[in-house]
Design a protein around this motif. Structure first.
Motif, PDB file in Angstrom:
ATOM      1  N   GLU A 121      -0.138 -13.941  -3.429  1.00 18.32           N
ATOM      2  CA  GLU A 121      -0.170 -14.543  -4.767  1.00 18.32           C
ATOM      3  C   GLU A 121      -1.548 -14.334  -5.400  1.00 18.32           C
ATOM      4  OE1 GLU A 121       1.722 -18.361  -4.977  1.00 18.32           O
ATOM      5  OE2 GLU A 121       1.318 -18.522  -7.129  1.00 18.32           O
ATOM      6  N   ALA A 122      -2.583 -14.413  -4.578  1.00 17.79           N
ATOM      7  CA  ALA A 122      -3.949 -14.224  -5.092  1.00 17.79           C
ATOM      8  C   ALA A 122      -4.120 -12.815  -5.661  1.00 17.79           C
ATOM      9  CB  ALA A 122      -4.962 -14.469  -3.977  1.00 17.79           C
ATOM     10  N   LEU A 123      -3.496 -11.841  -5.024  1.00 21.22           N
ATOM     11  CA  LEU A 123      -3.666 -10.454  -5.487  1.00 21.22           C
ATOM     12  C   LEU A 123      -3.037 -10.263  -6.871  1.00 21.22           C
ATOM     13  CD1 LEU A 123      -4.618  -7.591  -5.082  1.00 21.22           C
ATOM     14  CD2 LEU A 123      -2.610  -7.132  -3.659  1.00 21.22           C
ATOM     15  N   ASP A 124      -1.803 -10.731  -7.043  1.00 20.48           N
ATOM     16  CA  ASP A 124      -1.179 -10.619  -8.374  1.00 20.48           C
ATOM     17  C   ASP A 124      -1.958 -11.417  -9.413  1.00 20.48           C
ATOM     18  OD1 ASP A 124       0.959  -8.830  -8.203  1.00 20.48           O
ATOM     19  OD2 ASP A 124       2.344 -10.335  -7.398  1.00 20.48           O
ATOM     20  N   PHE A 136      -3.602  -5.403   3.291  1.00 16.11           N
ATOM     21  CA  PHE A 136      -3.848  -5.188   1.857  1.00 16.11           C
ATOM     22  C   PHE A 136      -3.797  -3.694   1.516  1.00 16.11           C
ATOM     23  CE2 PHE A 136      -5.344  -9.565   1.656  1.00 16.11           C
ATOM     24  CZ  PHE A 136      -5.014  -9.940   0.357  1.00 16.11           C
ATOM     25  N   ALA A 137      -4.368  -2.878   2.379  1.00 15.28           N
ATOM     26  CA  ALA A 137      -4.362  -1.426   2.108  1.00 15.28           C
ATOM     27  C   ALA A 137      -2.926  -0.919   2.038  1.00 15.28           C
ATOM     28  CB  ALA A 137      -5.139  -0.689   3.193  1.00 15.28           C
ATOM     29  N   SER A 138      -2.057  -1.475   2.887  1.00 10.88           N
ATOM     30  CA  SER A 138      -0.656  -1.056   2.908  1.00 10.88           C
ATOM     31  C   SER A 138       0.044  -1.448   1.608  1.00 10.88           C
ATOM     32  CB  SER A 138       0.078  -1.696   4.095  1.00 10.88           C
ATOM     33  OG  SER A 138      -0.541  -1.311   5.297  1.00 10.88           O
ATOM     34  N   LEU A 139      -0.299  -2.612   1.063  1.00  9.14           N
ATOM     35  CA  LEU A 139       0.311  -3.029  -0.214  1.00  9.14           C
ATOM     36  C   LEU A 139      -0.019  -1.995  -1.286  1.00  9.14           C
ATOM     37  CD1 LEU A 139      -0.688  -6.820  -0.276  1.00  9.14           C
ATOM     38  CD2 LEU A 139       1.546  -5.878   0.327  1.00  9.14           C
ATOM     39  N   PHE A 140      -1.305  -1.625  -1.356  1.00  3.90           N
ATOM     40  CA  PHE A 140      -1.724  -0.679  -2.397  1.00  3.90           C
ATOM     41  C   PHE A 140      -1.107   0.701  -2.194  1.00  3.90           C
ATOM     42  CE2 PHE A 140      -4.859  -3.842  -3.552  1.00  3.90           C
ATOM     43  CZ  PHE A 140      -4.915  -3.679  -4.932  1.00  3.90           C
ATOM     44  N   ALA A 141      -0.945   1.112  -0.929  1.00  7.28           N
ATOM     45  CA  ALA A 141      -0.414   2.457  -0.663  1.00  7.28           C
ATOM     46  C   ALA A 141       1.116   2.476  -0.706  1.00  7.28           C
ATOM     47  CB  ALA A 141      -0.916   2.951   0.688  1.00  7.28           C
ATOM     48  N   GLY A 142       1.748   1.290  -0.633  1.00  2.44           N
ATOM     49  CA  GLY A 142       3.215   1.247  -0.643  1.00  2.44           C
ATOM     50  C   GLY A 142       3.829   1.712   0.665  1.00  2.44           C
ATOM     51  N   MET A 202     -16.553   9.736 -16.949  1.00  2.99           N
ATOM     52  CA  MET A 202     -16.514   8.386 -16.363  1.00  2.99           C
ATOM     53  C   MET A 202     -15.748   8.428 -15.046  1.00  2.99           C
ATOM     54  SD  MET A 202     -15.346   4.877 -18.186  1.00  2.99           S
ATOM     55  CE  MET A 202     -13.725   5.414 -18.632  1.00  2.99           C
ATOM     56  N   SER A 203     -16.284   7.771 -14.039  1.00  2.91           N
ATOM     57  CA  SER A 203     -15.597   7.739 -12.763  1.00  2.91           C
ATOM     58  C   SER A 203     -15.579   6.298 -12.276  1.00  2.91           C
ATOM     59  CB  SER A 203     -16.358   8.632 -11.791  1.00  2.91           C
ATOM     60  OG  SER A 203     -15.679   8.668 -10.588  1.00  2.91           O
ATOM     61  N   LEU A 204     -14.432   5.651 -12.386  1.00  3.60           N
ATOM     62  CA  LEU A 204     -14.339   4.238 -12.038  1.00  3.60           C
ATOM     63  C   LEU A 204     -13.631   4.055 -10.701  1.00  3.60           C
ATOM     64  CD1 LEU A 204     -13.292   2.576 -15.437  1.00  3.60           C
ATOM     65  CD2 LEU A 204     -15.577   3.004 -14.552  1.00  3.60           C
ATOM     66  N   VAL A 205     -14.202   3.205  -9.842  1.00  4.11           N
ATOM     67  CA  VAL A 205     -13.548   2.886  -8.567  1.00  4.11           C
ATOM     68  C   VAL A 205     -13.432   1.368  -8.450  1.00  4.11           C
ATOM     69  CG1 VAL A 205     -14.186   4.967  -7.253  1.00  4.11           C
ATOM     70  CG2 VAL A 205     -15.803   3.056  -7.402  1.00  4.11           C
ATOM     71  N   LEU A 206     -12.361   0.957  -7.778  1.00  6.05           N
ATOM     72  CA  LEU A 206     -12.097  -0.476  -7.602  1.00  6.05           C
ATOM     73  C   LEU A 206     -12.322  -0.854  -6.140  1.00  6.05           C
ATOM     74  CD1 LEU A 206     -10.788  -3.246  -8.500  1.00  6.05           C
ATOM     75  CD2 LEU A 206      -8.568  -2.198  -8.033  1.00  6.05           C
ATOM     76  N   GLY A 207     -13.069  -1.931  -5.917  1.00  3.40           N
ATOM     77  CA  GLY A 207     -13.258  -2.477  -4.568  1.00  3.40           C
ATOM     78  C   GLY A 207     -12.817  -3.918  -4.556  1.00  3.40           C
ATOM     79  N   LEU A 208     -12.075  -4.303  -3.516  1.00  5.67           N
ATOM     80  CA  LEU A 208     -11.653  -5.709  -3.390  1.00  5.67           C
ATOM     81  C   LEU A 208     -12.196  -6.273  -2.088  1.00  5.67           C
ATOM     82  CD1 LEU A 208      -8.711  -4.140  -4.592  1.00  5.67           C
ATOM     83  CD2 LEU A 208      -8.585  -6.535  -5.240  1.00  5.67           C
ATOM     84  N   ASP A 209     -12.298  -7.585  -2.027  1.00  2.11           N
ATOM     85  CA  ASP A 209     -12.704  -8.229  -0.781  1.00  2.11           C
ATOM     86  C   ASP A 209     -11.846  -9.469  -0.561  1.00  2.11           C
ATOM     87  OD1 ASP A 209     -14.100  -9.085   1.508  1.00  2.11           O
ATOM     88  OD2 ASP A 209     -15.450 -10.318   0.297  1.00  2.11           O
ATOM     89  N   SER A 210     -11.017  -9.421   0.484  1.00  2.00           N
ATOM     90  CA  SER A 210     -10.220 -10.589   0.836  1.00  2.00           C
ATOM     91  C   SER A 210     -10.985 -11.342   1.910  1.00  2.00           C
ATOM     92  CB  SER A 210      -8.847 -10.147   1.344  1.00  2.00           C
ATOM     93  OG  SER A 210      -8.131 -11.273   1.759  1.00  2.00           O
ATOM     94  N   SER A 211     -11.746 -12.356   1.488  1.00  2.00           N
ATOM     95  CA  SER A 211     -12.597 -13.078   2.446  1.00  2.00           C
ATOM     96  C   SER A 211     -11.904 -14.375   2.844  1.00  2.00           C
ATOM     97  CB  SER A 211     -13.972 -13.327   1.825  1.00  2.00           C
ATOM     98  OG  SER A 211     -13.860 -14.296   0.814  1.00  2.00           O
TER      99      SER A 211
END
Ligand code: XUL
Length: 530
Positions: free
Chosen positions: A65-68, A195-201, A1-10
């Protein structure tokens, strides 16, 4: 299984999909709507509606807040983030987020016991984020163009003339109006790279797809353009993250997401891109040949380009294609909000808007026309102060529905010649693309069949596909799984419609020229500004 997550902040929502790339299935699909789910921000469409002089800003705390909220809700319904191998995303283009010095330290120190919003509330050097709908920077566009040798030079360097909503002119306005806030800014991110920076820390790069929408990146070199950076604001070079190709990995996901939301510490993060570049990937249009129309808050028309070609009138753009090379894009601000305004005016539901209204009105609307510019338009750049009609009759609902749709798509057709492509088919995406009536008007105006894809939400899907691609998956293989046209849903042009619309287009463009010659911004952006 190979799962990837994609988000869209529109503009209006934050959405997420999880793809199983081995099986070719979408295993999760969730969204948070800013207006409905976070009403406390009083931004019902995702932005502050009280802006003056064309200012349109959003509250970046709402995005945090939307992300959490989104990840928390997904966990509540059983989504297991520990299986995700890579995450990437898509952001509304051009919008910018201003962060104080020390942002990196704050990211590194995030505790899973408190929310992103609470811990980052004090991290912003500008409380609000100007977004793509902002049209308040005409003076700054002219100043940047003058400093580097004129609009044609900006266009040759960056792929677009200086444009009000683009990030460089927005940064210049902040630099001029709030020098102290600007001086306190350590880094300026796009919505995507924030957003990418939040995920990468940590503060991560802006990709070539979204970076090209800033009037700061040298398109040919794929890096910041010294002249444009200097013309925009003093000391800006030190406040911009790096530019990087769209498949760049940014390291493992930050501890916050591991401890709070259950991600694996081995989950890779990948730079985010703009929503239109991500959509290009999601639609399976990364190779030249497919033309895509996206019907969202903005309507856009885009396609991969064999070689960069700029719009001689200055309205269209060239961005980086996340798969390499370039893509063209034309953006129309009066998309879904204009359609909704007509729907609301006559209290219609979508079915009445679509089927009944179009069935009751003839192709060409008996000559009755509308410039559907409820908001100042981007293509062409005009502020008509609201919609303009070809005569002042008492409008019936069906005449008005047809007028808004024909106005939108004749305007789109009339401004897409410069692409030099004669599509054999148009691929439709975005919220309104499922609407057969709207798809029929597009097929008729462009005179070609319209396809929709099996899996909707091309920006979010494209973001997830980019995450998988960055980890080594083959893009063609991903396209064959996630970008398939839906069988039995092709809408073909009606007999004789194209010929009728070719005639309507001529009179529409004359009507548009007559009206816009009286507005201050009705000129081509490549001509000197009045
Ligand atoms: C593209 C543009 C819009 C936004 C909407 O140039 O301004 O399509 O990306 O999210």
């Amino acid at each position: 299984m190979s799962l990837v997550l994609g988000l869209d902040s529109s503009t209006q929502s934050l959405s997420a999909v999880i793809l199983d790339t081995a099986k070719g299935t979408v295993v999760a699909d969730h969204a948070v709507n800013f207006g409905k789910d976070l009403p406390q921000y009083e931004q019902p469409h995702g932005y502050d509606e009280s802006g003056v002089r064309g200012e349109v800003h959003a509250n970046p705390l709402m995005w945090l807040e939307a992300l959490d909220l989104l990840l928390g809700r997904m966990k509540e319904v059983g989504v297991d983030f520990s299986q995700i191998t890579a995450v990437s995303g898509s952001g509304q283009q051009h919008g910018s987020v201003y962060l104080k010095k020390g942002f990196e330290d704050r990211l590194a120190g995030l505790s899973p016991d408190r929310s992103l919003k609470d811990q980052l509330a004090d991290a912003f050097s500008r409380a609000s984020a100007p977004i793509w709908m902002d049209s308040s920077t005409t003076a700054e566009c002219a100043e940047i163009a003058d400093a580097v040798g004129g609009p044609a030079v900006v266009c040759a360097k960056s792929g677009s003339v200086a444009v009000e909503r683009f990030t460089g002119p927005q940064i210049r306005k902040f630099f001029k109006e709030d020098p102290e806030g600007y001086a306190n800014t350590g880094v300026i991110h796009l919505v995507s790279s924030f957003f990418a920076s939040l995920f990468a820390g940590k503060s991560v790069a802006i990709d070539h797809g979204d970076g090209a929408g800033m009037n700061l990146m040298n398109l040919a070199a794929g890096g910041w353009d010294d002249d444009l950076v200097a013309a925009t604001a003093d000391g800006l070079g030190a406040k911009l993250p790096q530019c990087a190709p769209s498949h760049t990995r940014c390291g493992p996901v930050a501890r916050y997401f591991v401890e709070k939301h259950g991600f694996s510490p081995d989950c890779a993060t990948v730079v985010w891109s703009g929503d239109n570049p991500c959509s290009l990937i999601g639609m399976g249009a990364a190779q030249p040949g497919k033309v895509v129309i996206s019907l969202g808050t903005s309507d856009t028309l885009f396609a991969a380009m064999p070689e960069p070609r700029t719009d001689p009138k200055g309205f269209g753009h060239v961005f980086g294609n996340p798969a390499g090379g370039y893509m063209s894009l034309i953006c129309f601000k009066n998309g879904s909000l204009a359609r909704e305004a007509v729907k609301e005016e006559f209290s219609l539901d979508w079915s009445a808007f679509e089927r009944e209204s179009l069935a009751k009105s003839p192709i060409g609307n008996g000559g009755f026309k509308m410039l559907p510019f409820y908001e100042p338009e981007i293509t062409p750049a005009v502020d008509t102060g609201g919609p303009v009609f070809s005569d002042q009759r008492e409008r019936s609902p069906h005449e008005t529905v047809r007028a808004v749709l024909e106005g939108q798509f004749l305007n789109m057709k009339g401004h897409s010649d410069w692409l030099g492509v004669d599509p054999e088919r148009i691929y439709l995406t975005g919220g309104a693309s499922e609407n057969d009536g709207i798809a029929q008007v597009i097929a008729n105006v462009f005179g070609v069949p319209v396809e929709r894809l099996e899996v909707p939400g091309s920006a979010t899907i494209g973001a997830a596909m980019r995450a998988a691609h960055a980890l080594g998956d083959d893009l063609r293989d991903l396209e064959s799984k996630f970008s398939r046209p839906k069988e039995g849903r092709t809408i073909s042009p009606q007999a004789g419609a194209k010929e009728r619309y070719d005639e309507s287009l001529k009179s529409f463009m004359v009507f548009l020229a007559d009206v816009t010659s009286g507005t201050s911004k009705g000129h081509s952006p490549l001509m000197p500004r009045p």
